[in-house]
Design a protein around this motif. Structure first.
Motif, PDB file in Angstrom:
ATOM      1  N   LEU A   5      10.803 -19.476 -17.822  1.00 42.95           N
ATOM      2  CA  LEU A   5      10.077 -18.250 -18.171  1.00 42.95           C
ATOM      3  C   LEU A   5      10.041 -18.041 -19.679  1.00 42.95           C
ATOM      4  CD1 LEU A   5      11.275 -15.758 -15.401  1.00 42.95           C
ATOM      5  CD2 LEU A   5       8.999 -16.746 -15.676  1.00 42.95           C
ATOM      6  N   LEU A   6      11.134 -18.387 -20.357  1.00 44.01           N
ATOM      7  CA  LEU A   6      11.195 -18.273 -21.811  1.00 44.01           C
ATOM      8  C   LEU A   6      10.181 -19.215 -22.464  1.00 44.01           C
ATOM      9  CD1 LEU A   6      12.686 -16.812 -24.067  1.00 44.01           C
ATOM     10  CD2 LEU A   6      14.330 -18.683 -24.089  1.00 44.01           C
ATOM     11  N   LYS A   7      10.094 -20.452 -21.971  1.00 42.87           N
ATOM     12  CA  LYS A   7       9.130 -21.421 -22.497  1.00 42.87           C
ATOM     13  C   LYS A   7       7.702 -20.940 -22.245  1.00 42.87           C
ATOM     14  CE  LYS A   7      11.306 -24.908 -24.261  1.00 42.87           C
ATOM     15  NZ  LYS A   7      11.221 -25.109 -25.699  1.00 42.87           N
ATOM     16  N   PHE A   8       7.459 -20.404 -21.064  1.00 45.30           N
ATOM     17  CA  PHE A   8       6.146 -19.879 -20.720  1.00 45.30           C
ATOM     18  C   PHE A   8       5.762 -18.741 -21.674  1.00 45.30           C
ATOM     19  CE2 PHE A   8       3.269 -17.174 -18.162  1.00 45.30           C
ATOM     20  CZ  PHE A   8       2.259 -18.096 -17.959  1.00 45.30           C
ATOM     21  N   GLY A   9       6.709 -17.870 -21.979  1.00 42.67           N
ATOM     22  CA  GLY A   9       6.484 -16.778 -22.930  1.00 42.67           C
ATOM     23  C   GLY A   9       6.154 -17.299 -24.316  1.00 42.67           C
ATOM     24  N   GLU A  10       6.846 -18.358 -24.740  1.00 45.19           N
ATOM     25  CA  GLU A  10       6.578 -18.971 -26.045  1.00 45.19           C
ATOM     26  C   GLU A  10       5.174 -19.572 -26.084  1.00 45.19           C
ATOM     27  OE1 GLU A  10       9.704 -21.792 -26.760  1.00 45.19           O
ATOM     28  OE2 GLU A  10      11.235 -20.228 -26.934  1.00 45.19           O
ATOM     29  N   ILE A  11       4.777 -20.200 -24.995  1.00 49.75           N
ATOM     30  CA  ILE A  11       3.439 -20.793 -24.921  1.00 49.75           C
ATOM     31  C   ILE A  11       2.372 -19.708 -24.989  1.00 49.75           C
ATOM     32  CG2 ILE A  11       1.835 -22.040 -23.403  1.00 49.75           C
ATOM     33  CD1 ILE A  11       4.287 -23.706 -22.484  1.00 49.75           C
ATOM     34  N   LEU A  12       2.595 -18.593 -24.287  1.00 47.76           N
ATOM     35  CA  LEU A  12       1.639 -17.481 -24.341  1.00 47.76           C
ATOM     36  C   LEU A  12       1.524 -16.906 -25.749  1.00 47.76           C
ATOM     37  CD1 LEU A  12       2.283 -15.508 -21.014  1.00 47.76           C
ATOM     38  CD2 LEU A  12       0.291 -16.887 -21.623  1.00 47.76           C
ATOM     39  N   MET A  13       2.653 -16.791 -26.436  1.00 48.21           N
ATOM     40  CA  MET A  13       2.638 -16.288 -27.827  1.00 48.21           C
ATOM     41  C   MET A  13       1.861 -17.242 -28.729  1.00 48.21           C
ATOM     42  SD  MET A  13       3.988 -13.344 -28.099  1.00 48.21           S
ATOM     43  CE  MET A  13       4.265 -13.242 -29.841  1.00 48.21           C
ATOM     44  N   LEU A  14       2.056 -18.539 -28.542  1.00 43.45           N
ATOM     45  CA  LEU A  14       1.336 -19.535 -29.331  1.00 43.45           C
ATOM     46  C   LEU A  14      -0.163 -19.429 -29.071  1.00 43.45           C
ATOM     47  CD1 LEU A  14       1.291 -21.989 -31.232  1.00 43.45           C
ATOM     48  CD2 LEU A  14       1.606 -23.422 -29.204  1.00 43.45           C
ATOM     49  N   ILE A  15      -0.558 -19.288 -27.821  1.00 47.69           N
ATOM     50  CA  ILE A  15      -1.980 -19.154 -27.468  1.00 47.69           C
ATOM     51  C   ILE A  15      -2.573 -17.911 -28.115  1.00 47.69           C
ATOM     52  CG2 ILE A  15      -3.583 -18.694 -25.558  1.00 47.69           C
ATOM     53  CD1 ILE A  15      -1.802 -20.587 -23.849  1.00 47.69           C
ATOM     54  N   LYS A  16      -1.850 -16.787 -28.065  1.00 47.03           N
ATOM     55  CA  LYS A  16      -2.344 -15.549 -28.688  1.00 47.03           C
ATOM     56  C   LYS A  16      -2.491 -15.715 -30.200  1.00 47.03           C
ATOM     57  CE  LYS A  16      -0.899 -12.169 -25.286  1.00 47.03           C
ATOM     58  NZ  LYS A  16      -0.183 -10.940 -25.004  1.00 47.03           N
ATOM     59  N   THR A  17      -1.538 -16.392 -30.824  1.00 43.19           N
ATOM     60  CA  THR A  17      -1.599 -16.645 -32.269  1.00 43.19           C
ATOM     61  C   THR A  17      -2.805 -17.513 -32.606  1.00 43.19           C
ATOM     62  OG1 THR A  17       0.800 -16.463 -32.438  1.00 43.19           O
ATOM     63  CG2 THR A  17      -0.334 -17.573 -34.251  1.00 43.19           C
ATOM     64  N   LEU A  18      -3.042 -18.564 -31.810  1.00 40.98           N
ATOM     65  CA  LEU A  18      -4.192 -19.440 -32.044  1.00 40.98           C
ATOM     66  C   LEU A  18      -5.509 -18.686 -31.854  1.00 40.98           C
ATOM     67  CD1 LEU A  18      -2.998 -22.762 -30.356  1.00 40.98           C
ATOM     68  CD2 LEU A  18      -3.252 -22.309 -32.808  1.00 40.98           C
ATOM     69  N   GLN A  19      -5.570 -17.830 -30.835  1.00 44.01           N
ATOM     70  CA  GLN A  19      -6.780 -17.032 -30.614  1.00 44.01           C
ATOM     71  C   GLN A  19      -7.047 -16.080 -31.772  1.00 44.01           C
ATOM     72  OE1 GLN A  19      -5.775 -15.332 -26.783  1.00 44.01           O
ATOM     73  NE2 GLN A  19      -7.154 -16.727 -25.694  1.00 44.01           N
ATOM     74  N   LYS A  20      -6.001 -15.445 -32.274  1.00 43.67           N
ATOM     75  CA  LYS A  20      -6.154 -14.530 -33.411  1.00 43.67           C
ATOM     76  C   LYS A  20      -6.605 -15.296 -34.653  1.00 43.67           C
ATOM     77  CE  LYS A  20      -3.813 -11.059 -36.250  1.00 43.67           C
ATOM     78  NZ  LYS A  20      -4.766 -11.295 -37.299  1.00 43.67           N
ATOM     79  N   THR A  21      -6.007 -16.454 -34.889  1.00 49.04           N
ATOM     80  CA  THR A  21      -6.390 -17.277 -36.038  1.00 49.04           C
ATOM     81  C   THR A  21      -7.850 -17.712 -35.924  1.00 49.04           C
ATOM     82  OG1 THR A  21      -4.118 -18.068 -36.246  1.00 49.04           O
ATOM     83  CG2 THR A  21      -5.816 -19.376 -37.336  1.00 49.04           C
ATOM     84  N   ASP A  22      -8.267 -18.086 -34.727  1.00 49.66           N
ATOM     85  CA  ASP A  22      -9.645 -18.494 -34.476  1.00 49.66           C
ATOM     86  C   ASP A  22     -10.605 -17.352 -34.804  1.00 49.66           C
ATOM     87  OD1 ASP A  22     -11.501 -20.519 -33.426  1.00 49.66           O
ATOM     88  OD2 ASP A  22     -11.738 -19.175 -31.706  1.00 49.66           O
ATOM     89  N   ILE A  23     -10.289 -16.155 -34.348  1.00 48.97           N
ATOM     90  CA  ILE A  23     -11.143 -14.996 -34.604  1.00 48.97           C
ATOM     91  C   ILE A  23     -11.143 -14.634 -36.087  1.00 48.97           C
ATOM     92  CG2 ILE A  23     -11.395 -12.509 -34.164  1.00 48.97           C
ATOM     93  CD1 ILE A  23     -10.455 -13.144 -31.250  1.00 48.97           C
ATOM     94  N   ASP A  24      -9.977 -14.672 -36.715  1.00 49.23           N
ATOM     95  CA  ASP A  24      -9.901 -14.383 -38.154  1.00 49.23           C
ATOM     96  C   ASP A  24     -10.731 -15.375 -38.962  1.00 49.23           C
ATOM     97  OD1 ASP A  24      -8.203 -12.266 -37.607  1.00 49.23           O
ATOM     98  OD2 ASP A  24      -6.363 -13.330 -38.205  1.00 49.23           O
ATOM     99  N   LEU A  25     -10.640 -16.647 -38.602  1.00 51.02           N
ATOM    100  CA  LEU A  25     -11.415 -17.683 -39.292  1.00 51.02           C
ATOM    101  C   LEU A  25     -12.909 -17.483 -39.041  1.00 51.02           C
ATOM    102  CD1 LEU A  25     -11.244 -20.162 -41.084  1.00 51.02           C
ATOM    103  CD2 LEU A  25     -10.900 -21.549 -39.034  1.00 51.02           C
TER     104      LEU A  25
END
Length: 194
Positions: A5-25
């Protein structure tokens, strides 16, 4: 189970960060620096991708009809593949999801991922480069042509975000799909020719 569950949470955080970076770019390219000359050039580059591929193919390979047909057939196959991926993924365009998009071209509601223009530009660049390298003499003029075609492919990718019709990940996906398709097509066609 807790570690999973901890790894899954980390993966979700990474996906959210990538999505935000994509939108910012996206916003940086789409609304960062606007001027009439850039607007005109990016719309022109965006609007002329398909005709550019046809004209460059014809004038580069008109003396070798077999190569000309091979290049055009590759672009036809790649177009079909991109169409299938677009409707398989079915991702909305940026202007359908985000506020404040400066839209210089309207693509209707056709799915966004991957950028078809970018996919074809990079696929064409790989196949163009291979066929130029296969010619008998590699001159500085041919190297220059290859570099100009690569610059053109990057400008196509940039233009698609600038005019507001694609996210950065759409063009990145298009680059990767085009390059991989180009290499696979070259390998496949070389085996058929042999």
């Amino acid at each position: 189970m807790e570690k999973l569950l901890l790894k899954f949470g980390e993966i979700l955080m990474l996906i959210k960060t990538l999505q935000k970076t994509d939108i910012d770019l996206f916003y940086l390219v789409n609304s960062g620096v606007k001027n009439p000359l850039f607007d005109f050039l990016t719309i022109f580059i965006s609007d002329t991708v398909y005709i550019s591929i046809l004209l460059i193919s014809y004038f580069s390979f008109k003396n070798d009809k077999k190569v000309l047909i091979q290049v055009l057939f590759a672009m036809f196959l790649l177009s079909i593949f991109v169409f299938a991926v677009k409707y398989g993924v079915s991702e909305p365009r940026p202007y359908e999801m985000l506020e404040g998009v400066i839209l210089l071209k309207n693509m209707g509601t056709q799915p966004s991922f991957p950028s078809g223009h970018t996919t074809l530009a990079f696929g064409f660049w790989i196949i163009f480069t291979r066929n130029i390298k296969n010619s008998k003499i590699i001159s500085s003029k041919k190297v220059f042509e290859i570099m100009i075609m690569l610059l053109w492919a990057f400008l196509v990718a940039f233009s698609r975000v600038y005019v507001g019709v694609h996210f950065p990940h759409d063009v990145l996906g298009g680059m990767l799909i085009g390059i991989v398709f180009g290499y696979i097509f070259i390998r496949f066609s070389e085996k058929i020719i042999k």
